[in-house]
Design an enzyme around this catalytic site. Sequence first.
Site, PDB file in Angstrom:
ATOM      1  N   LYS A   1      20.224  16.800 -13.712  1.00 31.24           N
ATOM      2  CA  LYS A   1      21.498  16.825 -14.587  1.00 31.24           C
ATOM      3  C   LYS A   1      21.144  15.951 -15.880  1.00 31.24           C
ATOM      4  O   LYS A   1      21.537  16.303 -16.931  1.00 31.24           O
ATOM      5  CB  LYS A   1      22.557  16.451 -13.872  1.00 31.24           C
ATOM      6  CG  LYS A   1      22.910  17.298 -12.631  1.00 31.24           C
ATOM      7  CD  LYS A   1      24.376  17.037 -12.115  1.00 31.24           C
ATOM      8  CE  LYS A   1      24.324  15.497 -11.420  1.00 31.24           C
ATOM      9  NZ  LYS A   1      23.192  15.384 -10.064  1.00 31.24           N
TER      10      LYS A   1
ATOM     11  N   ARG B   1      32.886  15.489  -9.048  1.00 27.31           N
ATOM     12  CA  ARG B   1      32.290  15.834  -7.925  1.00 27.31           C
ATOM     13  C   ARG B   1      32.979  15.676  -6.534  1.00 27.31           C
ATOM     14  O   ARG B   1      32.512  16.211  -5.355  1.00 27.31           O
ATOM     15  CB  ARG B   1      31.371  14.387  -7.436  1.00 27.31           C
ATOM     16  CG  ARG B   1      30.024  14.555  -7.914  1.00 27.31           C
ATOM     17  CD  ARG B   1      29.574  13.004  -7.866  1.00 27.31           C
ATOM     18  NE  ARG B   1      28.174  12.871  -7.640  1.00 27.31           N
ATOM     19  CZ  ARG B   1      27.213  12.457  -8.377  1.00 27.31           C
ATOM     20  NH1 ARG B   1      27.849  12.160  -9.878  1.00 27.31           N
ATOM     21  NH2 ARG B   1      25.919  12.352  -8.262  1.00 27.31           N
TER      22      ARG B   1
ATOM     23  N   ARG C   1      11.099   9.398  -7.741  1.00 29.68           N
ATOM     24  CA  ARG C   1      11.561   8.872  -9.134  1.00 29.68           C
ATOM     25  C   ARG C   1      11.651   7.339  -9.434  1.00 29.68           C
ATOM     26  O   ARG C   1      11.842   6.636  -8.544  1.00 29.68           O
ATOM     27  CB  ARG C   1      13.204   9.433  -9.381  1.00 29.68           C
ATOM     28  CG  ARG C   1      13.927   9.005 -10.503  1.00 29.68           C
ATOM     29  CD  ARG C   1      15.023   9.728 -10.789  1.00 29.68           C
ATOM     30  NE  ARG C   1      16.154   9.562  -9.935  1.00 29.68           N
ATOM     31  CZ  ARG C   1      17.381  10.302  -9.858  1.00 29.68           C
ATOM     32  NH1 ARG C   1      17.598  11.253 -10.990  1.00 29.68           N
ATOM     33  NH2 ARG C   1      18.171   9.972  -9.115  1.00 29.68           N
TER      34      ARG C   1
ATOM     35  N   ARG D   1      15.452   3.055  -8.067  1.00 26.08           N
ATOM     36  CA  ARG D   1      16.822   2.892  -7.818  1.00 26.08           C
ATOM     37  C   ARG D   1      17.265   2.917  -6.344  1.00 26.08           C
ATOM     38  O   ARG D   1      16.648   3.431  -5.493  1.00 26.08           O
ATOM     39  CB  ARG D   1      17.523   4.098  -8.212  1.00 26.08           C
ATOM     40  CG  ARG D   1      18.075   4.299  -9.630  1.00 26.08           C
ATOM     41  CD  ARG D   1      18.514   5.655 -10.186  1.00 26.08           C
ATOM     42  NE  ARG D   1      19.419   6.039  -9.430  1.00 26.08           N
ATOM     43  CZ  ARG D   1      20.503   7.321  -9.832  1.00 26.08           C
ATOM     44  NH1 ARG D   1      19.910   7.769 -11.011  1.00 26.08           N
ATOM     45  NH2 ARG D   1      20.965   7.748  -9.017  1.00 26.08           N
TER      46      ARG D   1
ATOM     47  N   ARG E   1      23.314  11.066   0.280  1.00 28.69           N
ATOM     48  CA  ARG E   1      23.900  11.754  -0.955  1.00 28.69           C
ATOM     49  C   ARG E   1      23.762  13.142  -0.822  1.00 28.69           C
ATOM     50  O   ARG E   1      24.618  14.065  -1.265  1.00 28.69           O
ATOM     51  CB  ARG E   1      23.076  11.432  -2.227  1.00 28.69           C
ATOM     52  CG  ARG E   1      23.243   9.854  -2.612  1.00 28.69           C
ATOM     53  CD  ARG E   1      21.885   9.218  -3.441  1.00 28.69           C
ATOM     54  NE  ARG E   1      22.131   9.751  -4.857  1.00 28.69           N
ATOM     55  CZ  ARG E   1      21.113   9.699  -5.466  1.00 28.69           C
ATOM     56  NH1 ARG E   1      19.966   9.348  -5.291  1.00 28.69           N
ATOM     57  NH2 ARG E   1      21.201  10.274  -6.820  1.00 28.69           N
TER      58      ARG E   1
HETATM   59  P1  AMP Z   1      24.225  10.095 -10.362  1.00 26.63           P
HETATM   60  O1  AMP Z   1      23.305   9.320 -11.274  1.00 26.63           O
HETATM   61  O2  AMP Z   1      24.955  11.058 -11.071  1.00 26.63           O
HETATM   62  O3  AMP Z   1      23.449  10.706  -9.214  1.00 26.63           O
HETATM   63  O4  AMP Z   1      25.259   8.919  -9.632  1.00 26.63           O
HETATM   64  C1  AMP Z   1      24.778   7.988  -8.978  1.00 26.63           C
HETATM   65  C2  AMP Z   1      25.909   7.296  -8.175  1.00 26.63           C
HETATM   66  O5  AMP Z   1      27.078   7.249  -8.949  1.00 26.63           O
HETATM   67  C3  AMP Z   1      26.602   8.604  -7.291  1.00 26.63           C
HETATM   68  O6  AMP Z   1      25.669   8.507  -5.910  1.00 26.63           O
HETATM   69  C4  AMP Z   1      27.970   7.997  -6.691  1.00 26.63           C
HETATM   70  O7  AMP Z   1      27.861   7.001  -5.821  1.00 26.63           O
HETATM   71  C5  AMP Z   1      28.296   7.548  -8.049  1.00 26.63           C
HETATM   72  N1  AMP Z   1      29.133   8.452  -8.805  1.00 26.63           N
HETATM   73  C6  AMP Z   1      28.686   8.851  -9.726  1.00 26.63           C
HETATM   74  N2  AMP Z   1      29.437  10.169 -10.392  1.00 26.63           N
HETATM   75  C7  AMP Z   1      30.381   9.927  -9.421  1.00 26.63           C
HETATM   76  C8  AMP Z   1      31.724  10.885  -9.425  1.00 26.63           C
HETATM   77  N3  AMP Z   1      32.083  11.896 -10.159  1.00 26.63           N
HETATM   78  N4  AMP Z   1      32.579  10.523  -8.092  1.00 26.63           N
HETATM   79  C9  AMP Z   1      31.949   9.572  -7.135  1.00 26.63           C
HETATM   80  N5  AMP Z   1      30.781   8.877  -7.467  1.00 26.63           N
HETATM   81  C10 AMP Z   1      30.102   9.177  -8.598  1.00 26.63           C
END
Ligand code: AMP
Length: 213
Positions: free
Chosen positions: A13, A87, A126, A159, A170
């Site tokens: 993404k 999400r 990553r 990370r 996740r």
């Molecule tokens: P990402 O970089 O999009 O994979 O997001 C990393 C982490 O941020 C996720 O595993 C969640 O803990 C939090 N996060 C990001 N976007 C959301 C969302 N829309 N709703 C809830 N938690 C989020």
Amino acid sequence: MNLLLFGAPGAGKGTQSSLLVDKLDMVHISTGDLFRNAIKNQTTLGREAKKYMDKGELVPDAIVIGMVEEELKRLEGRSFILDGFPRTVPQAQALENLLVRHNTKADKVIFLEVPNGVLVERLAGRRVCKNCGAVYHVSSRPTQADGVCDVCGGSVVQRDDDKEEAIKKRLQVYSDTTKPLKEFYREQNKLVELDGTGTADEVFGRIQAALKV
Ligand code: AMP
């Protein structure tokens, strides 16, 4: 054109959003990046979000929705790409209301499909620069010098939520909570399902073809 981009963690993404933003002059709103910035800046929001993120859990809906609303207020009519939001079904419903209130709408919802084995390989390998956020991969895109960012010389690390336990969590959260959103957007005739495997350029080619841009 306003877009939502969704897919499992590791589906690409962030990478595809950057390519789209460069090509189409859109504002990129990534909820994951917003939380990571808040953590880096040690804000109250960051401290709260970190508790969930490190475990691979979702940050509670109310916190995320409030944060997205602040970002939408700042758009001032520019097109956007929302990456990693919504999400959950309540987030998707809240987004509908927010967009109506801001006199706008999402035109297309791009869903990147990637098999679990590929996702785990991408996430576990990553590495990211702590300073500028550049993204690497231990085998497919290594840094030139070990642990040092090619772009800014910052330190390149894994990370916390790309560690094994958090990855498992996740992917589970994704399949239980986020994947059902496909139906939500299919019913609205906005869903564009694409193969997210292959190189970033290959996937971007598919997105461009589907959006006719
Ligand atoms: P990402 O970089 O999009 O994979 O997001 C990393 C982490 O941020 C996720 O595993 C969640 O803990 C939090 N996060 C990001 N976007 C959301 C969302 N829309 N709703 C809830 N938690 C989020």
